[in-house]
Write an enzyme that holds these catalytic residues in place. Structure first.
Site, PDB file in Angstrom:
ATOM      1  N   ASN A 186     -16.167   7.085  -4.717  1.00  0.00           N
ATOM      2  CA  ASN A 186     -16.416   6.131  -5.802  1.00  0.00           C
ATOM      3  C   ASN A 186     -17.158   4.886  -5.307  1.00  0.00           C
ATOM      4  O   ASN A 186     -18.202   4.511  -5.842  1.00  0.00           O
ATOM      5  CB  ASN A 186     -15.078   5.764  -6.462  1.00  0.00           C
ATOM      6  CG  ASN A 186     -15.248   4.685  -7.525  1.00  0.00           C
ATOM      7  OD1 ASN A 186     -16.305   4.570  -8.142  1.00  0.00           O
ATOM      8  ND2 ASN A 186     -14.218   3.893  -7.743  1.00  0.00           N
ATOM      9  N   ALA A 187     -16.651   4.266  -4.233  1.00  0.00           N
ATOM     10  CA  ALA A 187     -17.252   3.009  -3.761  1.00  0.00           C
ATOM     11  C   ALA A 187     -18.655   3.237  -3.202  1.00  0.00           C
ATOM     12  O   ALA A 187     -19.602   2.521  -3.556  1.00  0.00           O
ATOM     13  CB  ALA A 187     -16.349   2.359  -2.720  1.00  0.00           C
ATOM     14  N   GLY A 188     -18.813   4.235  -2.338  1.00  0.00           N
ATOM     15  CA  GLY A 188     -20.110   4.489  -1.698  1.00  0.00           C
ATOM     16  C   GLY A 188     -21.184   4.855  -2.705  1.00  0.00           C
ATOM     17  O   GLY A 188     -22.311   4.332  -2.666  1.00  0.00           O
ATOM     18  N   GLY A 229     -20.166   7.564   3.441  1.00  0.00           N
ATOM     19  CA  GLY A 229     -19.124   7.832   2.437  1.00  0.00           C
ATOM     20  C   GLY A 229     -19.743   7.814   1.054  1.00  0.00           C
ATOM     21  O   GLY A 229     -20.456   6.873   0.702  1.00  0.00           O
ATOM     22  N   LYS A 256       0.849  -1.198   0.000  1.00  0.00           N
ATOM     23  CA  LYS A 256       0.000   0.000   0.000  1.00  0.00           C
ATOM     24  C   LYS A 256       0.875   1.234   0.000  1.00  0.00           C
ATOM     25  O   LYS A 256       1.974   1.220   0.554  1.00  0.00           O
ATOM     26  CB  LYS A 256      -0.867   0.025   1.267  1.00  0.00           C
ATOM     27  CG  LYS A 256      -2.040   0.977   1.171  1.00  0.00           C
ATOM     28  CD  LYS A 256      -3.175   0.322   0.413  1.00  0.00           C
ATOM     29  CE  LYS A 256      -4.428   1.136   0.401  1.00  0.00           C
ATOM     30  NZ  LYS A 256      -5.587   0.287   0.116  1.00  0.00           N
TER      31      LYS A 256
HETATM   32  N1  GLU Z   1      -7.222   0.307  -3.105  1.00  0.00           N
HETATM   33  C1  GLU Z   1      -8.008  -0.866  -3.350  1.00  0.00           C
HETATM   34  C2  GLU Z   1      -8.087  -1.724  -2.097  1.00  0.00           C
HETATM   35  O1  GLU Z   1      -7.918  -1.257  -0.991  1.00  0.00           O
HETATM   36  C3  GLU Z   1      -7.600  -1.614  -4.601  1.00  0.00           C
HETATM   37  C4  GLU Z   1      -6.206  -2.125  -4.659  1.00  0.00           C
HETATM   38  C5  GLU Z   1      -5.769  -2.657  -6.009  1.00  0.00           C
HETATM   39  O2  GLU Z   1      -6.556  -2.645  -6.929  1.00  0.00           O
HETATM   40  O3  GLU Z   1      -4.607  -3.068  -6.104  1.00  0.00           O
HETATM   41  O4  GLU Z   1      -8.390  -2.879  -2.159  1.00  0.00           O
END
Ligand code: GLU
Length: 415
Positions: A223-225, A220, A108
């Site tokens: 994008n996801a929410g 939230g 990350k």
């Molecule tokens: N940021 C996203 C997660 O937390 C996607 C990570 C990715 O696609 O590598 O899962």
């Protein structure tokens, strides 16, 4: 957002690992290696601002574990980003890719910045500068970043371009979540929400929950929410509340999600939409709904508010929204928690599909991507539910049991 009582996310992630290591057999010599990332890069990214002044931003890339494959995980731009947060998120990515049985490890990245205060050209300089700082340590087959909170396909395209300039050759597979026009995958933009939606439907069926009139609250509206709200509404569920960092809105007969999105586009927030009541982020979390979907940041449900949660189930679309202390309280209350490492794994799953498409240089239709995503999410959900019943533990511990075992076995096989 509920920022009082912020826990250290890495301490929380470590607590979860400690808890699972008491429930399954893991070689202590392997376990000790899983307690910290394999490598953490700290960098300072200078950016010449539009004013002519130079600002320096602190950033990280944490490469947690690569036993199952190259490090994989997004890059977050947020004021709250810290070393502890990036480390925690990289540990969670390791379990996430393992739960989904992907040939990937966990990593990350993050930059401590409020991107909303940057102009487009400042943002581009920051993205390119970050890539200059990490490019020697990443690459297709080594570590593949992706979008996360406040990062999008455009930022991924800048980073890919910078990487290709620095290395002198095309490398679309260095990053995922790219624009579809620039070697991205169809469906990657909606993948996190879509994956979470497949998981929710599977859980509803497995638990024998009544689908008719099922109420959902979403914290939230990124994008996801937002995508999750749209999918839920289209499927006939009642999305009664949503919120963003400025506050929330509620309508007991269900919100018109198209109107909510239009209002947010126009005014910058969901708050104030006609025909809705205002609720605070705290109140939204405490609504008596069937599914509460935290889709923002970590630590939102913690020791301070866990007892007040009335939802029957929580689907963790965000990473780490429920702390271990809250987990314990909610388990006693009988709240079902569908953990992040399963619930939001749709994003990284389609990222993996994007890597495969980049390798073959052949691109799939949206329907094909979604069918493959559904298959993966359904299979992982079934396995986690089975492990939950067999081990008589929470869904989180069941998911961790599968994931930690997969990673540990891969590590042992290399010893
Ligand atoms: N940021 C996203 C997660 O937390 C996607 C990570 C990715 O696609 O590598 O899962």
């Amino acid at each position: 957002m509920n920022t009082n009582k912020m826990d250290d996310p890495f301490a929380n992630a470590s607590k979860q690992l400690e808890e699972i290591s008491g429930l399954i057999e893991v070689d202590p010599n392997v376990l000790v290696k899983l307690q910290e990332p394999e490598k953490v890069i700290t960098l300072r990214v200078p950016v010449e601002m539009d004013s002519g002044e130079t600002k320096v931003f602190t950033a990280w890339r944490s490469q947690f574990n690569s036993a199952l494959g190259p490090y994989k995980g997004g890059i977050r731009f947020h004021e709250q980003v810290s070393l502890e947060e990036v480390k925690a998120l990289s540990m969670w990515m390791t379990w996430k890719t393992a739960v989904l049985d992907l040939p990937l490890g966990g990593g990350k990245g993050g930059i401590k910045v409020n991107p909303k205060k940057l102009s487009e050209s400042e943002l581009e300089k920051l993205a390119r500068g970050y890539m200059r700082g990490i490019y020697r340590d990443i690459g297709p087959g080594v570590d593949i970043p992706a979008p996360d909170v406040n990062t999008d396909p455009k930022i991924m395209a800048w980073m890919k371009d910078e990487y290709e300039k620095l290395t002198g050759s095309p490398a679309p597979g260095v990053i995922t979540g790219k624009p579809v026009a620039d070697k991205g995958s169809k469906g990657r933009d909606i993948a996190t929400a879509q994956g979470g939606f497949y998981v929710m439907e599977k859980v509803i069926a497995a638990q024998g929950m009544e689908k008719d009139g099922l109420q959902i609250a979403i914290q939230g509206y990124g994008n996801a929410g937002e995508t999750f709200a749209r999918l839920a509404k289209e499927a006939g569920y009642k999305v009664v509340a949503v919120s963003d960092s400025k506050g929330g809105i509620y309508n007991e007969s269900g919100l018109d999600i198209t109107a909510v999105s239009e209002h947010k586009k126009k005014t910058g927030s969901v708050v104030g939409l006609d025909g809705t009541e205002s609720v605070s982020n705290e109140d939204l979390l405490e609504l008596a709904v069937d599914f509460l979907v935290p889709a923002a940041l970590e630590d939102q449900i913690n020791e301070g508010n866990a007892k007040k949660i009335k939802a029957c189930a929580i689907l963790e679309l965000a990473n780490g929204p429920v702390t271990p202390a809250a987990d314990a309280i909610l388990e006693k209350q009988g709240t079902l928690i569908v953990p992040d490492v399963l619930a939001n794994a749709g994003g990284v799953t389609v990222s993996y599909f994007e890597m495969v498409q980049n390798k073959d240089d052949k691109y799939w239709k949206l329907a094909g991507v979604l069918a493959k995503l559904k298959e993966k999410m359904d299979k992982a959900t079934t396995k986690v539910l089975q492990a939950k019943d067999e081990m008589k533990v929470s869904m989180r511990m069941a998911a961790y049991a599968l994931a930690v075992k997969r990673v540990a076995d891969a590590m042992e096989s290399k010893e």
